[in-house]
Design a protein around this motif. Structure first.
Motif, PDB file in Angstrom:
ATOM      1  N   GLN A 127      69.074  65.344   5.343  1.00  0.00           N
ATOM      2  CA  GLN A 127      69.463  64.369   6.373  1.00  0.00           C
ATOM      3  C   GLN A 127      68.470  64.377   7.538  1.00  0.00           C
ATOM      4  OE1 GLN A 127      73.170  65.746   8.450  1.00  0.00           O
ATOM      5  NE2 GLN A 127      73.051  67.525   7.130  1.00  0.00           N
ATOM      6  N   TRP A 128      67.977  65.563   7.915  1.00  0.00           N
ATOM      7  CA  TRP A 128      67.083  65.642   9.074  1.00  0.00           C
ATOM      8  C   TRP A 128      65.649  65.284   8.693  1.00  0.00           C
ATOM      9  CZ3 TRP A 128      70.547  69.924   8.272  1.00  0.00           C
ATOM     10  CH2 TRP A 128      71.705  69.818   9.045  1.00  0.00           C
ATOM     11  N   VAL A 129      65.200  65.760   7.543  1.00  0.00           N
ATOM     12  CA  VAL A 129      63.805  65.517   7.166  1.00  0.00           C
ATOM     13  C   VAL A 129      63.586  64.025   6.877  1.00  0.00           C
ATOM     14  CG1 VAL A 129      63.940  66.030   4.682  1.00  0.00           C
ATOM     15  CG2 VAL A 129      61.859  66.540   5.905  1.00  0.00           C
ATOM     16  N   ALA A 130      64.587  63.368   6.327  1.00  0.00           N
ATOM     17  CA  ALA A 130      64.451  61.929   6.041  1.00  0.00           C
ATOM     18  C   ALA A 130      64.329  61.130   7.337  1.00  0.00           C
ATOM     19  CB  ALA A 130      65.657  61.444   5.234  1.00  0.00           C
ATOM     20  N   GLN A 131      65.157  61.479   8.328  1.00  0.00           N
ATOM     21  CA  GLN A 131      65.092  60.766   9.620  1.00  0.00           C
ATOM     22  C   GLN A 131      63.780  61.040  10.347  1.00  0.00           C
ATOM     23  OE1 GLN A 131      68.490  60.674  12.442  1.00  0.00           O
ATOM     24  NE2 GLN A 131      69.412  62.097  11.002  1.00  0.00           N
ATOM     25  N   ALA A 132      63.326  62.281  10.299  1.00  0.00           N
ATOM     26  CA  ALA A 132      62.061  62.626  10.970  1.00  0.00           C
ATOM     27  C   ALA A 132      60.906  61.883  10.311  1.00  0.00           C
ATOM     28  CB  ALA A 132      61.834  64.140  10.908  1.00  0.00           C
ATOM     29  N   ALA A 133      60.939  61.823   8.987  1.00  0.00           N
ATOM     30  CA  ALA A 133      59.870  61.142   8.247  1.00  0.00           C
ATOM     31  C   ALA A 133      59.854  59.656   8.575  1.00  0.00           C
ATOM     32  CB  ALA A 133      60.051  61.368   6.744  1.00  0.00           C
ATOM     33  N   GLN A 134      61.030  59.080   8.661  1.00  0.00           N
ATOM     34  CA  GLN A 134      61.095  57.647   8.974  1.00  0.00           C
ATOM     35  C   GLN A 134      60.543  57.378  10.379  1.00  0.00           C
ATOM     36  OE1 GLN A 134      64.961  55.843   9.119  1.00  0.00           O
ATOM     37  NE2 GLN A 134      64.148  53.833   8.675  1.00  0.00           N
ATOM     38  N   ALA A 135      60.927  58.219  11.338  1.00  0.00           N
ATOM     39  CA  ALA A 135      60.484  58.000  12.724  1.00  0.00           C
ATOM     40  C   ALA A 135      58.976  58.180  12.868  1.00  0.00           C
ATOM     41  CB  ALA A 135      61.220  58.956  13.657  1.00  0.00           C
ATOM     42  N   GLY A 136      58.410  59.112  12.087  1.00  0.00           N
ATOM     43  CA  GLY A 136      56.970  59.379  12.218  1.00  0.00           C
ATOM     44  C   GLY A 136      56.114  58.614  11.226  1.00  0.00           C
ATOM     45  N   GLY A 137      56.781  57.958  10.271  1.00  0.00           N
ATOM     46  CA  GLY A 137      56.034  57.239   9.242  1.00  0.00           C
ATOM     47  C   GLY A 137      55.377  58.170   8.233  1.00  0.00           C
ATOM     48  N   PHE A 138      56.091  59.234   7.849  1.00  0.00           N
ATOM     49  CA  PHE A 138      55.540  60.237   6.923  1.00  0.00           C
ATOM     50  C   PHE A 138      56.227  60.169   5.559  1.00  0.00           C
ATOM     51  CE2 PHE A 138      55.507  62.563  11.140  1.00  0.00           C
ATOM     52  CZ  PHE A 138      54.170  62.334  11.388  1.00  0.00           C
ATOM     53  N   GLU A 139      55.552  60.746   4.564  1.00  0.00           N
ATOM     54  CA  GLU A 139      56.226  61.017   3.279  1.00  0.00           C
ATOM     55  C   GLU A 139      57.094  62.254   3.477  1.00  0.00           C
ATOM     56  OE1 GLU A 139      53.517  61.461  -0.208  1.00  0.00           O
ATOM     57  OE2 GLU A 139      52.057  61.150   1.394  1.00  0.00           O
ATOM     58  N   VAL A 160      51.451  70.426   5.367  1.00  0.00           N
ATOM     59  CA  VAL A 160      52.904  70.319   5.199  1.00  0.00           C
ATOM     60  C   VAL A 160      53.589  70.817   6.471  1.00  0.00           C
ATOM     61  CG1 VAL A 160      54.898  71.114   3.856  1.00  0.00           C
ATOM     62  CG2 VAL A 160      52.719  70.636   2.699  1.00  0.00           C
ATOM     63  N   VAL A 161      54.541  70.040   6.957  1.00  0.00           N
ATOM     64  CA  VAL A 161      55.395  70.509   8.066  1.00  0.00           C
ATOM     65  C   VAL A 161      56.793  70.718   7.504  1.00  0.00           C
ATOM     66  CG1 VAL A 161      56.439  69.971  10.301  1.00  0.00           C
ATOM     67  CG2 VAL A 161      54.041  69.374   9.869  1.00  0.00           C
ATOM     68  N   LEU A 162      57.283  71.961   7.609  1.00  0.00           N
ATOM     69  CA  LEU A 162      58.642  72.272   7.162  1.00  0.00           C
ATOM     70  C   LEU A 162      59.615  71.879   8.272  1.00  0.00           C
ATOM     71  CD1 LEU A 162      58.032  75.853   5.691  1.00  0.00           C
ATOM     72  CD2 LEU A 162      57.687  73.611   4.603  1.00  0.00           C
ATOM     73  N   VAL A 163      60.654  71.126   7.905  1.00  0.00           N
ATOM     74  CA  VAL A 163      61.614  70.622   8.897  1.00  0.00           C
ATOM     75  C   VAL A 163      63.010  71.125   8.529  1.00  0.00           C
ATOM     76  CG1 VAL A 163      62.699  68.533   9.845  1.00  0.00           C
ATOM     77  CG2 VAL A 163      60.227  68.557   9.372  1.00  0.00           C
ATOM     78  N   ASP A 164      63.701  71.731   9.508  1.00  0.00           N
ATOM     79  CA  ASP A 164      65.078  72.168   9.254  1.00  0.00           C
ATOM     80  C   ASP A 164      65.871  72.068  10.552  1.00  0.00           C
ATOM     81  OD1 ASP A 164      67.192  72.987   7.701  1.00  0.00           O
ATOM     82  OD2 ASP A 164      66.370  74.975   7.231  1.00  0.00           O
ATOM     83  N   ASP A 165      67.192  72.122  10.441  1.00  0.00           N
ATOM     84  CA  ASP A 165      67.995  72.036  11.665  1.00  0.00           C
ATOM     85  C   ASP A 165      67.930  73.328  12.450  1.00  0.00           C
ATOM     86  OD1 ASP A 165      69.454  73.297   9.592  1.00  0.00           O
ATOM     87  OD2 ASP A 165      71.380  72.830  10.516  1.00  0.00           O
ATOM     88  N   VAL A 166      67.984  74.456  11.764  1.00  0.00           N
ATOM     89  CA  VAL A 166      68.092  75.729  12.471  1.00  0.00           C
ATOM     90  C   VAL A 166      67.285  76.796  11.735  1.00  0.00           C
ATOM     91  CG1 VAL A 166      70.302  76.184  11.302  1.00  0.00           C
ATOM     92  CG2 VAL A 166      69.738  77.446  13.363  1.00  0.00           C
ATOM     93  N   ALA A 167      66.636  77.651  12.506  1.00  0.00           N
ATOM     94  CA  ALA A 167      65.997  78.833  11.914  1.00  0.00           C
ATOM     95  C   ALA A 167      66.656  80.042  12.546  1.00  0.00           C
ATOM     96  CB  ALA A 167      64.511  78.834  12.198  1.00  0.00           C
ATOM     97  N   SER A 168      67.197  80.912  11.707  1.00  0.00           N
ATOM     98  CA  SER A 168      67.871  82.114  12.216  1.00  0.00           C
ATOM     99  C   SER A 168      67.009  83.335  11.898  1.00  0.00           C
ATOM    100  CB  SER A 168      69.265  82.207  11.606  1.00  0.00           C
ATOM    101  OG  SER A 168      69.905  83.376  12.025  1.00  0.00           O
TER     102      SER A 168
END
Ligand code: R5P
Length: 292
Positions: free
Chosen positions: A170-182, A210-218
């Protein structure tokens, strides 16, 4: 009025300026036996916003209990919580017999204290909406994912965004759309707090940034394992962008050991990796509440 604690004064000042709110501090005294005493401004307006990000949540939940009820006793008729990071959302079911479903319990606790709860990228996996987890009169889940995408784009980078697991889709898809990325999404199997296995998606990673995208890193193990696998698949460079930088223990060392170059985060939790400001987005949500 915005009420904040002194350890979140930087974020509070930014939010107060963006939302045009008077900011006042909640003073905290810890008694020798560990109990807390909170002191709020002695007169409060009818509408109060309490800021508390819920990293290190256990003590903060007691602070919320005391502060919300004190605010009402001091004149507030509506009390909203802004919790840029909302804890206890990942335990959304009993994975083994007898386990407490923390998401529901903490969510109902907050709904009992606050008229409105505003947060950013809550970890809602099997729960569709924040209102199902936090049944307050208003439960608002904002997303930092578009901000993350635009942040990476304004660096002039053209990476592939990779989410480590299905929950991150859900987060990576939105980030990709906003930045115009695959973008692509892997699969994760968690074996323990520090043990995860990652299966990469079937995309060409050779020589890619590659940029790894996640909601939280613990513990950082999810991202570290994904970074190692991504390099093993031939990637040229791996960076990390997360909404909530918990980064407990040796998380950052684990990422560095895996070859991660840059770590970027929002300021939902104060951390040296903070690059993306949430105050404007949260202030816009507060203005929306005002208009209701
Ligand atoms: C869970 O699915 C979350 O989206 C994160 O991937 C997870 O909480 C990260 O935890 P850790 O950094 O401990 O691997």
């Amino acid at each position: 009025m915005l009420l904040a604690f002194d350890d979140e004064a930087k974020f509070a000042r930014a939010l107060a300026a963006e939302a045009a709110l008077e900011m006042r501090t909640v003073a905290r005294h810890r008694f020798p036996d560990g109990e807390l005493k909170l002191t709020l401004p002695s007169r409060l307006p009818g509408r109060v916003v309490l800021l508390r990000s819920l990293d290190h949540p256990n003590e903060k939940l007691v602070e919320l209990l005391l502060a919300a009820q004190a605010a009402r006793a001091l004149g507030a008729r509506q009390v909203a919580l802004v919790a840029p990071y909302l804890a206890y959302m990942r335990q959304d079911m009993a994975f083994a017999e007898g386990e407490a479903v923390s998401q529901q319990i903490v969510g109902r606790f907050l709904a009992g204290l606050f008229d409105a709860v505003i947060t950013v990228d809550p970890h809602l996996h099997r729960t569709e909406t924040l209102a199902q987890a936090v049944p307050a009169r208003r439960a608002i889940a904002l997303s930092a994912a578009p901000l993350v995408g635009r942040f990476v784009a304004q660096l002039g980078l053209r990476p592939l965004l990779l989410g480590p697991d299905g929950e991150s889709a859900q987060w990576v898809a939105q980030a990709a759309q906003a930045g115009g990325f695959e973008f692509a999404v892997g699969r994760k199997t968690r074996r323990g707090d520090h043990e995860v296995e990652i299966e990469l998606p079937a995309v060409e990673l050779r020589d890619r940034h590659v940029v790894l995208v996640d909601d939280v890193a613990s513990t950082g193990r999810t991202l570290a394992r994904t970074a190692r696998a991504t390099y093993a698949a031939g990637a040229a460079r791996v960076d990390v962008a997360v909404t909530h930088p918990l980064f407990v223990g040796d998380a950052l060392e684990a990422l560095a050991a895996a070859g991660v170059r840059e770590v970027w985060s929002t300021d939902s939790i104060a951390h040296p990796s903070n690059r993306i400001a949430l105050a404007p987005t949260i202030a816009a949500a507060l203005r929306g509440l005002d208009a209701e």
